[in-house]
Motif scaffolding. Sequence first.
Motif, PDB file in Angstrom:
ATOM      1  N   ASP A  70       0.854  -1.191   0.000  1.00 15.87           N
ATOM      2  CA  ASP A  70       0.000   0.000   0.000  1.00 15.87           C
ATOM      3  C   ASP A  70       0.887   1.237   0.000  1.00 15.87           C
ATOM      4  O   ASP A  70       1.844   1.317   0.765  1.00 15.87           O
ATOM      5  CB  ASP A  70      -0.899   0.016   1.231  1.00 15.87           C
ATOM      6  N   LEU A  71       0.546   2.190  -0.841  1.00 17.29           N
ATOM      7  CA  LEU A  71       1.312   3.430  -0.932  1.00 17.29           C
ATOM      8  C   LEU A  71       0.354   4.610  -0.900  1.00 17.29           C
ATOM      9  O   LEU A  71      -0.557   4.694  -1.728  1.00 17.29           O
ATOM     10  CB  LEU A  71       2.134   3.451  -2.226  1.00 17.29           C
ATOM     11  N   SER A  72       0.549   5.487   0.056  1.00 14.82           N
ATOM     12  CA  SER A  72      -0.251   6.722   0.147  1.00 14.82           C
ATOM     13  C   SER A  72       0.539   7.843  -0.508  1.00 14.82           C
ATOM     14  O   SER A  72       1.623   8.200  -0.055  1.00 14.82           O
ATOM     15  CB  SER A  72      -0.536   7.066   1.609  1.00 14.82           C
ATOM     16  N   VAL A  73      -0.019   8.381  -1.565  1.00 14.24           N
ATOM     17  CA  VAL A  73       0.619   9.475  -2.302  1.00 14.24           C
ATOM     18  C   VAL A  73       0.109  10.796  -1.744  1.00 14.24           C
ATOM     19  O   VAL A  73      -1.090  10.980  -1.554  1.00 14.24           O
ATOM     20  CB  VAL A  73       0.321   9.362  -3.810  1.00 14.24           C
ATOM     21  N   ASP A  75      -8.289   0.115  -4.243  1.00 17.98           N
ATOM     22  CA  ASP A  75      -9.638  -0.466  -4.356  1.00 17.98           C
ATOM     23  C   ASP A  75     -10.088  -0.643  -5.796  1.00 17.98           C
ATOM     24  O   ASP A  75     -11.275  -0.706  -6.086  1.00 17.98           O
ATOM     25  CB  ASP A  75     -10.667   0.371  -3.579  1.00 17.98           C
ATOM     26  N   SER A  76      -9.147  -0.724  -6.714  1.00 25.30           N
ATOM     27  CA  SER A  76      -9.477  -0.985  -8.106  1.00 25.30           C
ATOM     28  C   SER A  76      -8.666  -2.187  -8.563  1.00 25.30           C
ATOM     29  O   SER A  76      -7.474  -2.288  -8.278  1.00 25.30           O
ATOM     30  CB  SER A  76      -9.127   0.218  -8.984  1.00 25.30           C
ATOM     31  N   GLN A 104      -8.027  -9.907 -10.009  1.00 30.72           N
ATOM     32  CA  GLN A 104      -8.345  -9.289  -8.724  1.00 30.72           C
ATOM     33  C   GLN A 104      -7.232  -9.550  -7.722  1.00 30.72           C
ATOM     34  O   GLN A 104      -6.729 -10.656  -7.626  1.00 30.72           O
ATOM     35  CB  GLN A 104      -9.673  -9.837  -8.196  1.00 30.72           C
ATOM     36  N   LYS A 105      -6.892  -8.538  -6.950  1.00 33.70           N
ATOM     37  CA  LYS A 105      -5.811  -8.648  -5.973  1.00 33.70           C
ATOM     38  C   LYS A 105      -6.074  -9.749  -4.957  1.00 33.70           C
ATOM     39  O   LYS A 105      -5.165 -10.373  -4.473  1.00 33.70           O
ATOM     40  CB  LYS A 105      -5.613  -7.305  -5.285  1.00 33.70           C
ATOM     41  N   SER A 106      -7.303  -9.992  -4.648  1.00 34.00           N
ATOM     42  CA  SER A 106      -7.631 -10.995  -3.640  1.00 34.00           C
ATOM     43  C   SER A 106      -7.264 -12.412  -4.088  1.00 34.00           C
ATOM     44  O   SER A 106      -7.167 -13.318  -3.269  1.00 34.00           O
ATOM     45  CB  SER A 106      -9.107 -10.932  -3.272  1.00 34.00           C
ATOM     46  N   PHE A 107      -7.060 -12.625  -5.361  1.00 33.38           N
ATOM     47  CA  PHE A 107      -6.737 -13.947  -5.876  1.00 33.38           C
ATOM     48  C   PHE A 107      -5.257 -14.142  -6.108  1.00 33.38           C
ATOM     49  O   PHE A 107      -4.825 -15.181  -6.558  1.00 33.38           O
ATOM     50  CB  PHE A 107      -7.491 -14.216  -7.185  1.00 33.38           C
TER      51      PHE A 107
END
Length: 189
Positions: free
Chosen positions: A47-50, A77-78, A185-188
């Motif tokens: 995770d990166l917060s810009v 979330d995409s 999907q990231k979840s997979f």
Amino acid sequence: MSTSITNFVPDIAISVLGCPKPIIEHYVVDVIRDFASKTFIYHSWIDLSVSSGTKEYTLSAPANTEIVDVIRALYDDSDTNEFTDYYFIANTFWITYEPTDDFDLDVLVGLRPVRTVTEVDDIFYNDWLETIVAGTLWKLCSMNKKDWSDPVKAQEAMLEYFVGLNKAKALAYERLFNNSGVTKQKSFI
């Protein structure tokens, strides 16, 4: 879960009689690092917060790993909305423009174990043992003037290693992308 580097030794030692265990372990780690670097079979989302006005971000790898490269970045979330305005050099994620808004990204990175690791992720042992053994035998049997030197075995092991390497590359691509080139999907992952 993790597997000790020593678990790889018996499968290799039988083919390189007289080779000391520390040398085998050194080359097992070397081959796993090469394998992970070239295949991206070992990867993670970060995770990166810009922040507005900030172009440069240091990415931190999970424990006992180092980042090989950024595979891709997605808006948070995409699963399909790509962020492509970046480049990556020496653990630094650079945005090619100065952001005017704050936003979050999910960054997919290829990983490899650090050189000093004594345990590696189970994927290397459970899924790629034959390939890691072949790569290690290639390196060890290629050594000059050693009791375990064997150019013919080295050649055979090299070919087996590259077959496994290419299978891993194809599998990683299949897992990371579908046929249209869009991230699954990231979840997979």
